[in-house]
Design a protein around this motif. Structure first.
Motif, PDB file in Angstrom:
ATOM      1  N   ALA A  20     -18.850   1.179 157.045  1.00  0.00           N
ATOM      2  CA  ALA A  20     -18.219   2.469 156.756  1.00  0.00           C
ATOM      3  C   ALA A  20     -19.088   3.329 155.844  1.00  0.00           C
ATOM      4  CB  ALA A  20     -16.845   2.259 156.131  1.00  0.00           C
ATOM      5  N   THR A  21     -19.873   2.690 154.954  1.00  0.00           N
ATOM      6  CA  THR A  21     -20.698   3.437 154.002  1.00  0.00           C
ATOM      7  C   THR A  21     -22.175   3.068 154.079  1.00  0.00           C
ATOM      8  OG1 THR A  21     -20.343   1.793 152.246  1.00  0.00           O
ATOM      9  CG2 THR A  21     -18.744   3.602 152.399  1.00  0.00           C
ATOM     10  N   ASN A  22     -22.536   2.197 155.034  1.00  0.00           N
ATOM     11  CA  ASN A  22     -23.926   1.740 155.177  1.00  0.00           C
ATOM     12  C   ASN A  22     -24.469   1.135 153.880  1.00  0.00           C
ATOM     13  OD1 ASN A  22     -23.675   3.974 157.431  1.00  0.00           O
ATOM     14  ND2 ASN A  22     -25.400   2.638 158.001  1.00  0.00           N
ATOM     15  N   THR A  23     -23.575   0.482 153.137  1.00  0.00           N
ATOM     16  CA  THR A  23     -23.935  -0.137 151.864  1.00  0.00           C
ATOM     17  C   THR A  23     -24.132  -1.638 152.040  1.00  0.00           C
ATOM     18  OG1 THR A  23     -22.631   1.504 150.658  1.00  0.00           O
ATOM     19  CG2 THR A  23     -23.183  -0.524 149.472  1.00  0.00           C
ATOM     20  N   ILE A  24     -25.124  -2.175 151.339  1.00  0.00           N
ATOM     21  CA  ILE A  24     -25.300  -3.619 151.289  1.00  0.00           C
ATOM     22  C   ILE A  24     -24.995  -4.099 149.873  1.00  0.00           C
ATOM     23  CG2 ILE A  24     -26.818  -5.593 151.663  1.00  0.00           C
ATOM     24  CD1 ILE A  24     -27.835  -2.290 153.160  1.00  0.00           C
ATOM     25  N   SER A  25     -24.027  -4.992 149.746  1.00  0.00           N
ATOM     26  CA  SER A  25     -23.714  -5.671 148.493  1.00  0.00           C
ATOM     27  C   SER A  25     -24.358  -7.050 148.535  1.00  0.00           C
ATOM     28  CB  SER A  25     -22.204  -5.809 148.305  1.00  0.00           C
ATOM     29  OG  SER A  25     -21.545  -4.564 148.442  1.00  0.00           O
ATOM     30  N   TYR A  26     -24.594  -7.620 147.358  1.00  0.00           N
ATOM     31  CA  TYR A  26     -25.299  -8.896 147.303  1.00  0.00           C
ATOM     32  C   TYR A  26     -24.609  -9.893 146.382  1.00  0.00           C
ATOM     33  CZ  TYR A  26     -29.141  -6.226 149.360  1.00  0.00           C
ATOM     34  OH  TYR A  26     -29.897  -5.446 150.187  1.00  0.00           O
ATOM     35  N   VAL A  27     -24.638 -11.160 146.807  1.00  0.00           N
ATOM     36  CA  VAL A  27     -24.370 -12.279 145.920  1.00  0.00           C
ATOM     37  C   VAL A  27     -25.704 -12.980 145.703  1.00  0.00           C
ATOM     38  CG1 VAL A  27     -23.174 -14.478 145.595  1.00  0.00           C
ATOM     39  CG2 VAL A  27     -21.992 -12.562 146.687  1.00  0.00           C
ATOM     40  N   VAL A  28     -26.124 -13.074 144.443  1.00  0.00           N
ATOM     41  CA  VAL A  28     -27.441 -13.616 144.088  1.00  0.00           C
ATOM     42  C   VAL A  28     -27.224 -14.883 143.273  1.00  0.00           C
ATOM     43  CG1 VAL A  28     -29.684 -13.089 143.088  1.00  0.00           C
ATOM     44  CG2 VAL A  28     -28.234 -11.221 143.936  1.00  0.00           C
ATOM     45  N   LYS A  29     -27.641 -16.029 143.818  1.00  0.00           N
ATOM     46  CA  LYS A  29     -27.381 -17.316 143.191  1.00  0.00           C
ATOM     47  C   LYS A  29     -28.630 -17.851 142.502  1.00  0.00           C
ATOM     48  CE  LYS A  29     -26.294 -22.141 144.297  1.00  0.00           C
ATOM     49  NZ  LYS A  29     -27.616 -22.598 143.768  1.00  0.00           N
ATOM     50  N   ASP A  30     -28.445 -18.273 141.279  1.00  0.00           N
ATOM     51  CA  ASP A  30     -29.491 -19.001 140.563  1.00  0.00           C
ATOM     52  C   ASP A  30     -29.842 -20.254 141.371  1.00  0.00           C
ATOM     53  OD1 ASP A  30     -31.094 -20.380 138.722  1.00  0.00           O
ATOM     54  OD2 ASP A  30     -29.388 -21.024 137.502  1.00  0.00           O
TER      55      ASP A  30
END
Length: 294
Positions: A20-30
């Motif tokens: 809908a917004t062409n956004t990428i969210s991230y989960v970044v794991k140690d």
């Protein structure tokens, strides 16, 4: 600012694309613990209906729980003008601290006036748990991370470096997408060029993760590139393009762009750290539409 990127630390990065917004969210794991950070989450809005929902955020929450992760940080790379942040919603479900760049106070002052928020709206960044300054270090589990101030798109833009990965927000797009606009209040094309050069001064092998992709020329959506690829192939700054060339191009291009569809609700929510405006006496919440105000 002198920085050292540890290319031997390779966090696990999971991207979540919001069409809908062409956004990428991230989960970044140690890579050495179950700690993680969540970057640039999205809260869904049906603007015409005035309805808020949380499908995108719930997908991230489900992933974090499924993997048994602990959230240390919820990072906003900047005050987004094209989507609403779900950080407070995710924080209630998973914990973690919400952080943004220190120059959020400039954005709050600017748009507090645009939206006539009055003296009750705090313009000191107190809606967030941490205001990052250029060069600040913090930890996700045992992984050392640091923030780089990369203004130009907005005054508060920050790039967050976690091991061999850098999360650039809207400072850069994929090489065939170029760069983000610099014509919002407080934006500056020259500053944006300087910030891009700052990112491109990181080692060539540094992985870069972008906040938006629009699939230029019909290609599939992508969100990972590298410093080396951007230097070699970015259509706006690659091949040694000068600051003057970039400013001329960016200024001309920005004049042709429409405002983002969600700019009015996004700014009012995101400058509050993802919270909705306060309710009135009847318990209802409203978003304002300034006439000729943006």
């Amino acid at each position: 600012m002198s920085v050292t990127v540890d290319l031997d630390v390779k966090p696990d990065v999971k991207g979540f694309f919001d069409p809908a917004t062409n956004t990428i969210s991230y989960v970044v794991k140690d890579p050495n613990s179950d700690a993680c950070a969540i970057i640039d989450s999205v809260m869904d809005i049906d603007y015409a209906a005035g309805r808020i929902t949380y499908a995108h955020a719930d997908e991230i929450i489900a992933y974090v729980k499924e993997k048994g992760l602990t959230v240390d940080w919820l990072i906003e790379t900047h005050v987004h003008a094209d989507h609403l942040s779900a950080a407070p919603y995710i924080q209630k479900a998973l914990g973690g601290k919400i952080g943004i760049g220190q120059k959020i106070t400039v954005v709050q002052d600017t748009f507090g006036k645009v939206f006539n928020e009055g003296t009750e709206f705090q313009r000191d960044g107190s809606q967030f748990d941490r205001l990052f300054q250029d060069g600040d270090h913090y930890r996700v589990g045992g992984m050392d991370c640091f923030a780089m101030h990369t203004p130009g798109h907005t005054p508060a833009c920050m790039t967050h470096v976690m091991g061999d990965a850098a999360f650039v927000g809207d400072t850069l797009f994929m090489p065939d997408g170029g760069s983000a606009r610099a014509d919002f209040p407080g934006g500056d094309a020259g500053q944006l060029y300087d910030s891009i050069q700052k990112v491109l001064s990181l080692p060539d092998a540094t992985r870069l993760f972008i906040c938006h992709d629009y699939g230029p020329n019909g290609r599939e959506i992508r969100w990972e590139t590298s410093v080396g690829d951007e230097k070699a192939h970015n259509i706006h700054v690659g091949h040694g393009k000068t600051r003057e060339e970039f400013v001329a191009m960016r200024t001309a291009r920005d004049k042709t762009l429409d405002m983002p569809k969600l700019i009015i609700p996004s700014l009012q929510v995101n400058m509050r750290g993802g919270d909705l405006p306060p309710a009135d006496e009847s318990g209802k919440r409203f978003l304002k539409v300034p006439i000729n105000g943006l």
